[in-house]
Design a protein around this motif. Structure first.
Motif, PDB file in Angstrom:
ATOM      1  N   ARG A  11       0.863  -1.179   0.000  1.00 19.28           N
ATOM      2  CA  ARG A  11       0.000   0.000   0.000  1.00 19.28           C
ATOM      3  C   ARG A  11       0.903   1.233   0.000  1.00 19.28           C
ATOM      4  N   VAL A  17      -2.454   0.591  -4.509  1.00 22.95           N
ATOM      5  CA  VAL A  17      -2.040  -0.742  -4.067  1.00 22.95           C
ATOM      6  C   VAL A  17      -1.356  -1.429  -5.241  1.00 22.95           C
ATOM      7  N   LEU A  38      -8.617  -4.145  -0.699  1.00 25.69           N
ATOM      8  CA  LEU A  38      -8.140  -4.220   0.683  1.00 25.69           C
ATOM      9  C   LEU A  38      -9.191  -4.824   1.610  1.00 25.69           C
TER      10      LEU A  38
END
Length: 79
Positions: A11, A17, A38
């Motif tokens: 991250r 990401v 996530l």
């Protein structure tokens, strides 16, 4: 089918990401897609989730079966 292995995600400070597979970048997710990813990683098996999000979940006979003569005609089911 063996469980996927070798996936890692990082991250970044800007909310991006980055998913890597065995050291190579496999996917970059931004914005809402990164948030959904996530949330899914926290809820399930991270390796399987990363394999699915990168499209690297087809291994073995799935690719081979697509090229089999009986599967080329586009028909489904038995004759």
């Amino acid at each position: 089918m063996p469980s996927p292995q070798g996936f890692v995600f990082a991250r970044r400070a800007d909310g991006t990401v980055v998913i890597t597979h065995r050291g190579r970048a496999a996917a970059t997710l931004r914005g809402g897609r990164a948030d959904r990813f996530l949330a899914e990683v926290e809820a399930g098996d991270p390796q399987l989730v990363m394999a699915r999000w990168t499209g690297s979940y087809r291994f073995g006979n799935e690719r081979t079966a697509r090229e089999h003569p009986r599967n080329r005609s586009g028909r489904t089911g038995r004759r």
